[in-house]
Design a protein around this motif. Structure first.
Motif, mmCIF file in Angstrom:
data_model
loop_
_atom_site.group_PDB
_atom_site.id
_atom_site.type_symbol
_atom_site.label_atom_id
_atom_site.label_comp_id
_atom_site.label_asym_id
_atom_site.label_seq_id
_atom_site.Cartn_x
_atom_site.Cartn_y
_atom_site.Cartn_z
ATOM 1 N N VAL A 119 -9.751 -5.328 16.254
ATOM 2 C CA VAL A 119 -9.148 -5.486 16.960
ATOM 3 C C VAL A 119 -8.867 -4.936 17.881
ATOM 4 O O VAL A 119 -8.138 -4.838 19.088
ATOM 5 C CB VAL A 119 -8.372 -5.050 15.691
ATOM 6 N N ALA A 120 -9.146 -2.901 17.706
ATOM 7 C CA ALA A 120 -9.451 -2.205 18.676
ATOM 8 C C ALA A 120 -9.971 -2.696 20.226
ATOM 9 O O ALA A 120 -9.217 -2.961 21.084
ATOM 10 C CB ALA A 120 -9.894 -1.263 18.081
ATOM 11 N N LEU A 121 -10.940 -3.675 19.641
ATOM 12 C CA LEU A 121 -11.745 -3.919 21.215
ATOM 13 C C LEU A 121 -11.213 -4.793 21.704
ATOM 14 O O LEU A 121 -11.135 -4.860 22.808
ATOM 15 C CB LEU A 121 -13.370 -3.777 20.892
ATOM 16 N N THR A 122 -10.970 -5.703 20.929
ATOM 17 C CA THR A 122 -10.132 -7.022 21.378
ATOM 18 C C THR A 122 -9.273 -6.663 21.630
ATOM 19 O O THR A 122 -9.076 -7.317 23.339
ATOM 20 C CB THR A 122 -10.136 -7.969 20.310
ATOM 21 N N VAL A 123 -7.843 -6.403 21.897
ATOM 22 C CA VAL A 123 -7.025 -5.850 22.148
ATOM 23 C C VAL A 123 -7.000 -5.306 23.758
ATOM 24 O O VAL A 123 -7.030 -5.861 24.781
ATOM 25 C CB VAL A 123 -5.834 -4.892 21.391
ATOM 26 N N ALA A 144 -3.202 -10.355 23.881
ATOM 27 C CA ALA A 144 -3.699 -9.449 23.677
ATOM 28 C C ALA A 144 -3.751 -9.276 22.398
ATOM 29 O O ALA A 144 -4.234 -8.896 21.635
ATOM 30 C CB ALA A 144 -4.258 -7.777 24.469
ATOM 31 N N GLY A 145 -2.467 -8.686 21.782
ATOM 32 C CA GLY A 145 -2.433 -8.133 19.877
ATOM 33 C C GLY A 145 -2.910 -10.496 19.774
ATOM 34 O O GLY A 145 -3.337 -10.161 18.281
ATOM 35 N N GLY A 146 -1.814 -11.295 20.260
ATOM 36 C CA GLY A 146 -2.325 -12.570 19.080
ATOM 37 C C GLY A 146 -3.861 -13.018 19.685
ATOM 38 O O GLY A 146 -4.046 -13.285 18.278
ATOM 39 N N THR A 147 -4.538 -12.520 20.427
ATOM 40 C CA THR A 147 -5.665 -12.799 20.755
ATOM 41 C C THR A 147 -6.243 -11.828 19.167
ATOM 42 O O THR A 147 -7.475 -12.324 18.542
ATOM 43 C CB THR A 147 -6.529 -12.761 21.805
ATOM 44 N N GLY A 148 -6.697 -10.875 19.475
ATOM 45 C CA GLY A 148 -7.200 -9.692 18.613
ATOM 46 C C GLY A 148 -7.061 -9.298 16.901
ATOM 47 O O GLY A 148 -7.455 -9.422 16.541
ATOM 48 N N SER A 243 -7.274 -8.539 6.688
ATOM 49 C CA SER A 243 -8.293 -7.379 6.495
ATOM 50 C C SER A 243 -8.016 -7.161 8.302
ATOM 51 O O SER A 243 -7.034 -5.819 8.696
ATOM 52 C CB SER A 243 -9.660 -7.339 6.728
ATOM 53 N N ARG A 244 -8.106 -8.460 9.449
ATOM 54 C CA ARG A 244 -6.966 -7.916 11.090
ATOM 55 C C ARG A 244 -6.142 -8.068 10.726
ATOM 56 O O ARG A 244 -5.303 -7.064 11.909
ATOM 57 C CB ARG A 244 -7.474 -9.377 11.274
ATOM 58 N N VAL A 245 -4.890 -9.070 10.433
ATOM 59 C CA VAL A 245 -3.522 -9.011 9.532
ATOM 60 C C VAL A 245 -3.090 -7.596 9.341
ATOM 61 O O VAL A 245 -1.944 -6.900 9.530
ATOM 62 C CB VAL A 245 -3.027 -9.843 8.910
ATOM 63 N N LEU A 246 -3.851 -6.906 8.224
ATOM 64 C CA LEU A 246 -3.253 -5.436 8.089
ATOM 65 C C LEU A 246 -3.272 -4.478 9.278
ATOM 66 O O LEU A 246 -2.294 -3.754 9.023
ATOM 67 C CB LEU A 246 -4.375 -4.882 6.622
ATOM 68 N N MET A 247 -4.258 -5.178 10.087
ATOM 69 C CA MET A 247 -4.449 -3.767 11.053
ATOM 70 C C MET A 247 -3.204 -3.875 12.214
ATOM 71 O O MET A 247 -2.998 -2.826 13.020
ATOM 72 C CB MET A 247 -5.743 -4.248 11.990
ATOM 73 N N VAL A 249 -0.019 -3.373 11.873
ATOM 74 C CA VAL A 249 1.215 -2.540 11.487
ATOM 75 C C VAL A 249 0.386 -1.657 12.118
ATOM 76 O O VAL A 249 1.099 -0.991 12.762
ATOM 77 C CB VAL A 249 0.527 -1.626 9.942
ATOM 78 N N PHE A 250 -0.757 -0.675 12.508
ATOM 79 C CA PHE A 250 -1.232 -0.285 13.076
ATOM 80 C C PHE A 250 -1.192 -0.450 13.924
ATOM 81 O O PHE A 250 -0.636 0.987 15.144
ATOM 82 C CB PHE A 250 -2.832 0.183 12.669
ATOM 83 N N ALA A 251 -1.411 -0.947 14.583
ATOM 84 C CA ALA A 251 -1.581 -1.592 15.909
ATOM 85 C C ALA A 251 -0.350 -1.674 16.825
ATOM 86 O O ALA A 251 -0.074 -1.181 18.157
ATOM 87 C CB ALA A 251 -2.684 -3.257 16.730
ATOM 88 N N ALA A 252 0.614 -2.239 16.109
ATOM 89 C CA ALA A 252 2.274 -2.060 16.017
ATOM 90 C C ALA A 252 2.624 -1.207 16.738
ATOM 91 O O ALA A 252 2.819 -1.141 17.793
ATOM 92 C CB ALA A 252 2.956 -3.280 15.206
ATOM 93 N N ILE A 253 2.198 -0.182 15.870
ATOM 94 C CA ILE A 253 3.052 1.411 15.833
ATOM 95 C C ILE A 253 2.193 2.010 17.296
ATOM 96 O O ILE A 253 3.002 2.693 18.123
ATOM 97 C CB ILE A 253 2.788 2.340 14.425
ATOM 98 N N ILE A 254 0.709 2.649 17.293
ATOM 99 C CA ILE A 254 0.419 2.245 17.962
ATOM 100 C C ILE A 254 0.500 1.782 19.633
ATOM 101 O O ILE A 254 1.132 2.773 20.059
ATOM 102 C CB ILE A 254 -1.156 2.037 17.870
ATOM 103 N N ILE A 255 1.007 0.282 19.966
ATOM 104 C CA ILE A 255 1.644 0.041 21.246
ATOM 105 C C ILE A 255 3.252 0.422 21.691
ATOM 106 O O ILE A 255 2.790 0.555 22.552
ATOM 107 C CB ILE A 255 1.235 -1.286 20.839
ATOM 108 N N ALA A 256 3.442 0.311 20.498
ATOM 109 C CA ALA A 256 4.735 1.178 20.374
ATOM 110 C C ALA A 256 5.121 2.130 20.948
ATOM 111 O O ALA A 256 5.406 2.300 22.045
ATOM 112 C CB ALA A 256 5.528 1.067 19.060
ATOM 113 N N ILE A 257 3.947 3.236 21.068
ATOM 114 C CA ILE A 257 3.855 4.706 21.475
ATOM 115 C C ILE A 257 2.827 5.009 23.087
ATOM 116 O O ILE A 257 3.852 4.931 24.161
ATOM 117 C CB ILE A 257 3.080 5.585 20.461
ATOM 118 N N TRP A 258 2.217 4.019 23.069
ATOM 119 C CA TRP A 258 1.570 3.183 23.980
ATOM 120 C C TRP A 258 2.816 2.588 25.302
ATOM 121 O O TRP A 258 2.576 3.899 26.618
ATOM 122 C CB TRP A 258 0.776 2.690 24.001
#
Length: 357
Positions: A119-123, A144-148, A243-247, A249-258
């Motif tokens: 997820v991290a690399l793909t996004v 990027a989020g939808g693809t990754g 497992s990717r779906v679970l990510m 949660v973390f991706a949304a929070i990190i992207i919000a901060i970024w």
């Protein structure tokens, strides 16, 4: 404050247009759920079918219901926007009941760190390719989020984490539809490729299942390809995909901060306001309840079905407000970027599958 809140939302909900759009989107969601059982359409999935129905329905709505009545037109747009926004968050929260943490942390324990890397690399890579091709940052991060991560749900989940200026809200809605359409198309294309090419590679069903779950965009895509691999392949595809779906949660929070640190245009009293995706915490709570509370675990399949109906309504409402001219003009380079990134994603996940499974 409570009284003001009730008055505000009460006025928006208690309109004839809200009732019309609610009925139309509910019908679209049920039709999508019914059509997904047929071969071919199963690759699209209920959510994408509901989105397409919403896009089609907007034309008779405008001709036979709205006509030249500007007040009614504004009411339809507002109602569709409200349903797309609020029901999407509720649907994502309820989708958490699908995520069995016990399975993920036992059978799928090896999948979780791989999913985080994927997820991290793909996004990051998809976003970089989008920006290199001149795609607007907002559309780039949604694609990027939808693809990754997990297709339409990721697009809308990340979109909910991002606040834009009021004059860009319509642009944001258009970008949501463009991103969802792109990941839907890419998901179908690569699902078909994996269905026909996968068995020719000589890889095991477990490896092919990991590739399907690790590289395909929607849950429906991973399930459809996994089902063709037999019980073992299907189980691995679903576990890897969840497992990717679970990510998300973390991706949304990190992207919000970024986004807040680098792109945000929304300020309050001279300070930026972070759009923290609180509904993602609801997703985690739902997954915990669905995993560890016995009577909720039993009811989880029904709750997930309800979640998909709610999400289908949100997707249909999104389709009703889509601007086709914007979709055609703004989406080309973003689609090229997603296509390139999807190729790299399949190759990378194939390497991981061979190395670790």
């Amino acid at each position: 404050m409570v009284k003001e809140f009730c008055q505000k939302w009460g006025k928006r909900i208690a309109t004839p247009q809200m009732l019309v759009i609610a009925i139309v989107t509910l019908a679209a969601s049920f039709i999508g759920a019914w059509l997904k059982q047929y071969p071919g359409l199963s690759l699209l999935g209920a959510l994408i079918i509901a989105l397409i129905i919403g896009m089609i329905v907007q034309f008779p709505l405008r001709k036979w219901y709205v006509g030249s009545d500007q007040v009614r037109a504004a009411g339809v747009k507002d109602a569709a926007g409200l349903i797309a926004n609020k029901l999407l968050r509720l649907g994502i929260i309820m989708l958490g009941f699908k995520l069995n943490l016990d399975v993920l942390f036992t059978t799928g324990i090896k999948c979780l760190p791989l999913a985080a890397i994927i997820v991290a690399l793909t996004v990051v890579v998809t976003y970089a390719i989008c920006r290199w091709l001149g795609v607007d940052p907002l559309l780039a991060i949604l694609v990027a989020g939808g693809t990754g991560i997990c297709g339409a749900a990721a697009v809308m989940g990340i979109s909910g984490s991002i606040k834009v200026a009021k004059d860009r809200e319509e642009e944001k809605s258009n970008d949501e539809v463009i991103a969802v359409a792109i990941v839907a198309i890419m998901g179908v294309v690569f699902a078909l490729i994996e269905l026909f090419v996968g068995p020719l590679t000589g890889l095991t069903d477990t490896q092919l299942g990991i590739i399907a779950g690790g590289s395909l965009h929607e849950i429906a895509h991973a399930v459809a390809v996994g089902a063709a691999l037999g019980p073992v392949g299907e189980d691995m595809a679903v576990i890897m995909k969840l497992s990717r779906v679970l990510m998300l949660v973390f991706a949304a929070i990190i992207i919000a901060i970024w986004w807040d640190k680098t792109k945000s245009e929304v300020k309050t009293d001279g300070k930026r306001k972070v759009a923290f995706p609180w509904f993602m915490l609801g997703f985690i709570i739902a997954s915990i309840l669905g995993t560890f509370v016995p009577f909720i675990r039993v009811a989880a399949p029904v709750l997930v079905d309800i979640a998909y109906i709610i999400l289908g309504m949100a997707m249909a409402a999104l389709g009703i407000n889509v601007n086709f001219s914007v979709l055609l003009h703004r989406g080309r380079n973003a689609m090229i970027a997603s296509f390139i990134a999807s190729i790299l994603l399949v190759l990378f996940v194939t390497l991981l599958a061979v190395m670790f499974f």
